[in-house]
Write a protein that holds these residues in place. Structure first.
Motif, PDB file in Angstrom:
ATOM      1  N   LEU A  90       0.830  -1.204   0.000  1.00 13.36           N
ATOM      2  CA  LEU A  90       0.000   0.000   0.000  1.00 13.36           C
ATOM      3  C   LEU A  90       0.868   1.260   0.000  1.00 13.36           C
ATOM      4  CD1 LEU A  90      -2.977   0.718  -0.073  1.00 13.36           C
ATOM      5  CD2 LEU A  90      -3.096   0.371   2.379  1.00 13.36           C
ATOM      6  N   HIS A  97       5.037  -2.713  -6.322  1.00 10.14           N
ATOM      7  CA  HIS A  97       3.692  -3.075  -5.892  1.00 10.14           C
ATOM      8  C   HIS A  97       3.220  -4.329  -6.626  1.00 10.14           C
ATOM      9  CE1 HIS A  97      -0.695  -3.056  -6.527  1.00 10.14           C
ATOM     10  NE2 HIS A  97      -0.711  -2.830  -5.231  1.00 10.14           N
ATOM     11  N   ARG A 101       2.051  -7.748  -4.750  1.00  4.57           N
ATOM     12  CA  ARG A 101       0.629  -8.096  -4.861  1.00  4.57           C
ATOM     13  C   ARG A 101       0.477  -9.464  -5.523  1.00  4.57           C
ATOM     14  NH1 ARG A 101      -4.755  -4.965  -4.364  1.00  4.57           N
ATOM     15  NH2 ARG A 101      -6.115  -6.444  -5.323  1.00  4.57           N
ATOM     16  N   ALA A 238      -5.272  -3.851   8.232  1.00  2.01           N
ATOM     17  CA  ALA A 238      -6.324  -3.651   7.214  1.00  2.01           C
ATOM     18  C   ALA A 238      -7.435  -4.666   7.403  1.00  2.01           C
ATOM     19  CB  ALA A 238      -5.722  -3.790   5.817  1.00  2.01           C
ATOM     20  N   THR A 242     -11.022  -2.246   9.647  1.00  2.00           N
ATOM     21  CA  THR A 242     -12.062  -1.907   8.677  1.00  2.00           C
ATOM     22  C   THR A 242     -13.347  -2.715   8.903  1.00  2.00           C
ATOM     23  OG1 THR A 242     -10.922  -3.502   7.332  1.00  2.00           O
ATOM     24  CG2 THR A 242     -10.495  -1.195   6.852  1.00  2.00           C
ATOM     25  N   ALA A 288      -8.688   8.025   2.122  1.00  4.21           N
ATOM     26  CA  ALA A 288      -7.811   6.914   1.727  1.00  4.21           C
ATOM     27  C   ALA A 288      -6.362   7.237   2.079  1.00  4.21           C
ATOM     28  CB  ALA A 288      -7.967   6.635   0.231  1.00  4.21           C
ATOM     29  N   THR A 289      -5.502   6.249   1.944  1.00  2.50           N
ATOM     30  CA  THR A 289      -4.118   6.387   2.429  1.00  2.50           C
ATOM     31  C   THR A 289      -3.304   7.350   1.551  1.00  2.50           C
ATOM     32  OG1 THR A 289      -3.567   4.386   1.210  1.00  2.50           O
ATOM     33  CG2 THR A 289      -4.133   4.113   3.535  1.00  2.50           C
ATOM     34  N   ARG A 291      -1.128   9.666  -0.731  1.00  3.65           N
ATOM     35  CA  ARG A 291      -0.780   9.777  -2.149  1.00  3.65           C
ATOM     36  C   ARG A 291      -0.169  11.145  -2.381  1.00  3.65           C
ATOM     37  NH1 ARG A 291      -4.933   6.274  -2.219  1.00  3.65           N
ATOM     38  NH2 ARG A 291      -4.843   4.689  -3.838  1.00  3.65           N
ATOM     39  N   LEU A 314     -13.112   8.753   0.415  1.00  6.00           N
ATOM     40  CA  LEU A 314     -13.958   7.706  -0.185  1.00  6.00           C
ATOM     41  C   LEU A 314     -15.399   7.889   0.277  1.00  6.00           C
ATOM     42  CD1 LEU A 314     -11.532   4.695   0.442  1.00  6.00           C
ATOM     43  CD2 LEU A 314     -11.686   6.147  -1.588  1.00  6.00           C
ATOM     44  N   ALA A 341     -15.632   2.337  -1.675  1.00  2.00           N
ATOM     45  CA  ALA A 341     -15.263   2.054  -0.280  1.00  2.00           C
ATOM     46  C   ALA A 341     -14.068   1.101  -0.172  1.00  2.00           C
ATOM     47  CB  ALA A 341     -16.458   1.483   0.476  1.00  2.00           C
ATOM     48  N   PHE A 342     -13.863   0.258  -1.181  1.00  2.00           N
ATOM     49  CA  PHE A 342     -12.683  -0.620  -1.190  1.00  2.00           C
ATOM     50  C   PHE A 342     -11.552  -0.018  -2.026  1.00  2.00           C
ATOM     51  CE2 PHE A 342     -15.751  -4.319  -0.429  1.00  2.00           C
ATOM     52  CZ  PHE A 342     -15.262  -4.630   0.830  1.00  2.00           C
ATOM     53  N   GLY A 343     -11.665   1.264  -2.372  1.00  2.00           N
ATOM     54  CA  GLY A 343     -10.665   1.879  -3.232  1.00  2.00           C
ATOM     55  C   GLY A 343     -10.972   1.579  -4.694  1.00  2.00           C
ATOM     56  N   ILE A 346      -5.241  -0.261  -8.980  1.00  2.00           N
ATOM     57  CA  ILE A 346      -4.307  -1.338  -8.606  1.00  2.00           C
ATOM     58  C   ILE A 346      -4.248  -1.599  -7.099  1.00  2.00           C
ATOM     59  CG2 ILE A 346      -2.815  -1.117 -10.641  1.00  2.00           C
ATOM     60  CD1 ILE A 346      -0.797   0.369  -8.834  1.00  2.00           C
ATOM     61  N   HIS A 347      -4.644  -0.628  -6.281  1.00  2.00           N
ATOM     62  CA  HIS A 347      -4.616  -0.847  -4.829  1.00  2.00           C
ATOM     63  C   HIS A 347      -5.981  -1.278  -4.287  1.00  2.00           C
ATOM     64  CE1 HIS A 347      -0.496   0.556  -4.218  1.00  2.00           C
ATOM     65  NE2 HIS A 347      -0.763   1.480  -5.133  1.00  2.00           N
ATOM     66  N   CYS A 349      -8.882  -3.030  -2.620  1.00  2.00           N
ATOM     67  CA  CYS A 349      -8.709  -3.885  -1.447  1.00  2.00           C
ATOM     68  C   CYS A 349      -8.564  -5.374  -1.779  1.00  2.00           C
ATOM     69  CB  CYS A 349      -9.915  -3.702  -0.524  1.00  2.00           C
ATOM     70  SG  CYS A 349      -9.793  -4.738   0.931  1.00  2.00           S
TER      71      CYS A 349
HETATM   72  C1  HEM Z   1     -14.901  -3.628   5.154  1.00  2.00           C
HETATM   73  C2  HEM Z   1     -13.674  -3.979   5.156  1.00  2.00           C
HETATM   74  C3  HEM Z   1     -12.577  -3.332   4.345  1.00  2.00           C
HETATM   75  C4  HEM Z   1     -12.540  -2.113   3.718  1.00  2.00           C
HETATM   76  C5  HEM Z   1     -13.632  -1.046   3.638  1.00  2.00           C
HETATM   77  C6  HEM Z   1     -11.235  -1.996   3.099  1.00  2.00           C
HETATM   78  C7  HEM Z   1     -10.819  -0.901   2.359  1.00  2.00           C
HETATM   79  C8  HEM Z   1      -9.632  -0.826   1.673  1.00  2.00           C
HETATM   80  C9  HEM Z   1      -9.231   0.304   0.856  1.00  2.00           C
HETATM   81  C10 HEM Z   1     -10.059   1.574   0.641  1.00  2.00           C
HETATM   82  C11 HEM Z   1      -8.013   0.024   0.320  1.00  2.00           C
HETATM   83  C12 HEM Z   1      -7.201   0.921  -0.615  1.00  2.00           C
HETATM   84  C13 HEM Z   1      -6.623   2.101   0.113  1.00  2.00           C
HETATM   85  C14 HEM Z   1      -6.027   3.138  -0.801  1.00  2.00           C
HETATM   86  O1  HEM Z   1      -5.958   2.955  -2.034  1.00  2.00           O
HETATM   87  O2  HEM Z   1      -5.603   4.184  -0.261  1.00  2.00           O
HETATM   88  C15 HEM Z   1      -7.631  -1.287   0.814  1.00  2.00           C
HETATM   89  C16 HEM Z   1      -6.444  -1.918   0.506  1.00  2.00           C
HETATM   90  C17 HEM Z   1      -6.077  -3.114   1.056  1.00  2.00           C
HETATM   91  N1  HEM Z   1      -6.831  -3.927   1.893  1.00  2.00           N
HETATM   92 FE1  HEM Z   1      -8.713  -3.580   2.545  1.00  2.00          FE
HETATM   93  N2  HEM Z   1     -10.510  -3.123   3.372  1.00  2.00           N
HETATM   94  C18 HEM Z   1     -11.295  -3.975   4.116  1.00  2.00           C
HETATM   95  C19 HEM Z   1     -10.950  -5.218   4.583  1.00  2.00           C
HETATM   96  C20 HEM Z   1      -9.760  -5.846   4.336  1.00  2.00           C
HETATM   97  C21 HEM Z   1      -9.401  -7.166   4.780  1.00  2.00           C
HETATM   98  C22 HEM Z   1     -10.328  -8.103   5.567  1.00  2.00           C
HETATM   99  C23 HEM Z   1      -8.116  -7.377   4.368  1.00  2.00           C
HETATM  100  C24 HEM Z   1      -7.209  -8.572   4.547  1.00  2.00           C
HETATM  101  C25 HEM Z   1      -7.479  -9.698   4.972  1.00  2.00           C
HETATM  102  C26 HEM Z   1      -7.678  -6.216   3.637  1.00  2.00           C
HETATM  103  C27 HEM Z   1      -6.447  -6.057   3.037  1.00  2.00           C
HETATM  104  C28 HEM Z   1      -6.089  -5.018   2.222  1.00  2.00           C
HETATM  105  C29 HEM Z   1      -4.785  -4.927   1.565  1.00  2.00           C
HETATM  106  C30 HEM Z   1      -3.650  -5.936   1.645  1.00  2.00           C
HETATM  107  C31 HEM Z   1      -4.781  -3.729   0.830  1.00  2.00           C
HETATM  108  C32 HEM Z   1      -3.642  -3.172  -0.019  1.00  2.00           C
HETATM  109  C33 HEM Z   1      -3.815  -3.542  -1.467  1.00  2.00           C
HETATM  110  C34 HEM Z   1      -2.793  -2.915  -2.395  1.00  2.00           C
HETATM  111  O3  HEM Z   1      -2.078  -1.975  -2.029  1.00  2.00           O
HETATM  112  O4  HEM Z   1      -2.682  -3.427  -3.516  1.00  2.00           O
HETATM  113  N3  HEM Z   1      -8.698  -5.303   3.639  1.00  2.00           N
HETATM  114  N4  HEM Z   1      -8.637  -1.779   1.635  1.00  2.00           N
END
Ligand code: HEM
Length: 401
Positions: A90, A97, A101, A238, A242, A288-289, A291, A314, A341-343, A346-347, A349
């Motif tokens: 991240l 990355h 990934r 993460a 969340t 979001a994180t 940038r 977000l 909400a999950f971004g 490429i990043h 979630c």
């Molecule tokens: C409701 C639950 C969750 C939400 C809303 C959420 C949200 C996000 C968001 C917004 C990002 C991107 C952040 C950015 O671009 O600044 C992200 C990245 C990520 N999340 Fe989640 N997340 C959740 C649950 C989880 C869970 C359960 C895991 C692991 C088991 C996880 C692992 C990751 C990882 C590893 C990344 C980095 C991906 C990358 O940089 O390619 N997240 N998440």
């Protein structure tokens, strides 16, 4: 020419009002965050997607971290975590990355996630079995927190006895603590994870996720010990901060909207699809994180200069009235697909399938066992956590019935 807007001190208590004002003015504004950091904050949906994907925007914390000091009035700004926790995907751009990934995706397959459903159901059922009709409890404490932390600890092979320590460390790392507190928590977490990683490296490979990650290879490439420590840290933080708040924010929204609650009680089969609406309405990540712009970037009619910190709300994008009708309204039957909400890009979630699974199980079991649960406090008295990253309540007092 843009003017610098100071976000109010109580921004985290009511960000939506502030976002509505900013969004009406333009897609992105120069704002000073509550702790003194000057950033460009994106609040419109279309521009949020551009900011999350444009290659002129970088997530390289090693190179861009210096901007934290340049743009802050706070002498503690830019304090970076223990290096051993920051070397994760991240905080990186391609090609680094892409490499990390790819290796983690190999271990975190959709099959492995779906296979976890019975175990997630079991953990949730065990937590619910400890609760009784008539009890007044903090739902975050007794249910929304222990479920995802137990799941993620099992996924990483970490003994559950360390759960409370993790919660404390992670809370200190994500909310506004003092520099000493943040550094102490970071060092404690790094030390623990280092020991854990080296133990799994020395053991025979088995079928568990973390063992697969430790031993994952891609054309002879594998993760170093430092990369594994950072990866475990990222997954741990993460993976629970969340999901806890997705459950908490959703239950809070339902208890404030009894007619919507009734729809899900009547038709629990709608719960999996409604997950998207809860993520859209009050997702657990507000801003979001980190940038920053490597080159000037046009967002609508505004050009953000190079070397500026670019943050994307977000939560604001997901309530853009140009994208969603009646955006402040909870509507469990709407199609909320496309929320960020999950971004995005490429990043996006990596844990989204696991988060959706946990939420589905949690809400289904909670409503089945306690269909008449109610809030045990006036909604206005509940406080939100002191973080621009995490959108979640401090406590969620409910009466079980
Ligand atoms: C409701 C639950 C969750 C939400 C809303 C959420 C949200 C996000 C968001 C917004 C990002 C991107 C952040 C950015 O671009 O600044 C992200 C990245 C990520 N999340 Fe989640 N997340 C959740 C649950 C989880 C869970 C359960 C895991 C692991 C088991 C996880 C692992 C990751 C990882 C590893 C990344 C980095 C991906 C990358 O940089 O390619 N997240 N998440």
């Amino acid at each position: 020419m843009t003017t610098l807007t100071q976000l109010p001190d109580d921004y985290v208590q009511n960000p939506h009002e502030v976002h509505d004002m900013l969004r009406a003015e333009g897609p992105v504004q120069e704002v000073r965050m509550p702790r003194g950091l000057k950033v460009w904050l994106v609040t419109r949906y279309d521009e949020a997607k551009i900011a999350l994907t444009d290659p002129r925007v970088s997530k390289n914390v090693v190179e861009g971290g210096r901007l934290m000091q340049v743009h802050s009035t706070d002498p503690a700004a830019g304090r970076v975590l223990d290096d051993s926790l920051a070397e994760h995907m991240l905080n990186m751009d391609p090609p680094h990355h892409t490499r990390l990934r790819k290796l983690v995706t190999k271990a975190f397959t959709a099959r492995r996630v779906e296979k976890m459903r019975p175990r997630v159901e079991e953990i949730s059922a065990e937590l619910i079995a400890r609760l009784n009709d008539g009890d007044v409890v903090d739902l975050l404490e007794v249910f929304a927190f222990p479920l995802p932390i137990t799941v993620i600890c099992e996924l990483l092979g970490i003994p559950i006895d360390n759960r409370d320590e993790f919660r404390e460390w992670s809370n200190q790392l994500l909310t506004f603590g003092t520099t000493e507190e943040v550094q102490a928590a970071g060092a404690a977490m790094a030390g623990f994870l280092y020991q854990h990683v080296t133990k799994v490296q020395a053991a025979e490979p088995d079928d568990t996720f973390f063992s697969a990650l430790v031993h994952a290879t891609d054309s002879g490439d594998s993760l170093s010990t430092e990369e594994l420590v950072s990866m475990a840290f990222l997954l741990l933080v993460a993976g629970h901060e969340t999901t806890v708040n997705l459950i908490g924010n959703a239950v809070f929204a339902l208890l404030n909207n009894p007619e919507q609650l009734q729809i899900l009680k009547d038709k629990p089969e709608l719960i999996p699809a409604s997950t998207e609406e809860f993520l859209r309405l009050e997702g657990p990540i507000n801003v979001a994180t980190f940038r920053y712009t490597k080159e000037p970037l046009e967002l609508g009619d505004v050009t953000v200069p190079a070397d500026e910190i670019l943050m994307v709300s977000l939560v604001a994008a997901n309530r853009d009235p140009e994208r969603y009708e009646n955006p402040d309204q909870l509507d469990v039957t709407r199609s909320a697909q496309g929320h960020v909400a999950f971004g995005h890009g490429i990043h996006f979630c990596l844990g989204a399938p696991l988060a959706r699974l946990e939420f589905d199980v949690a809400l289904t079991q909670l409503l089945a066992r306690f269909p008449n649960l109610t809030l045990a406090a006036e909604p206005e008295t509940l406080a939100w956590r002191d973080s621009t990253l995490i959108r979640g309540l401090h406590t969620l007092p409910v009466r079980l019935a």
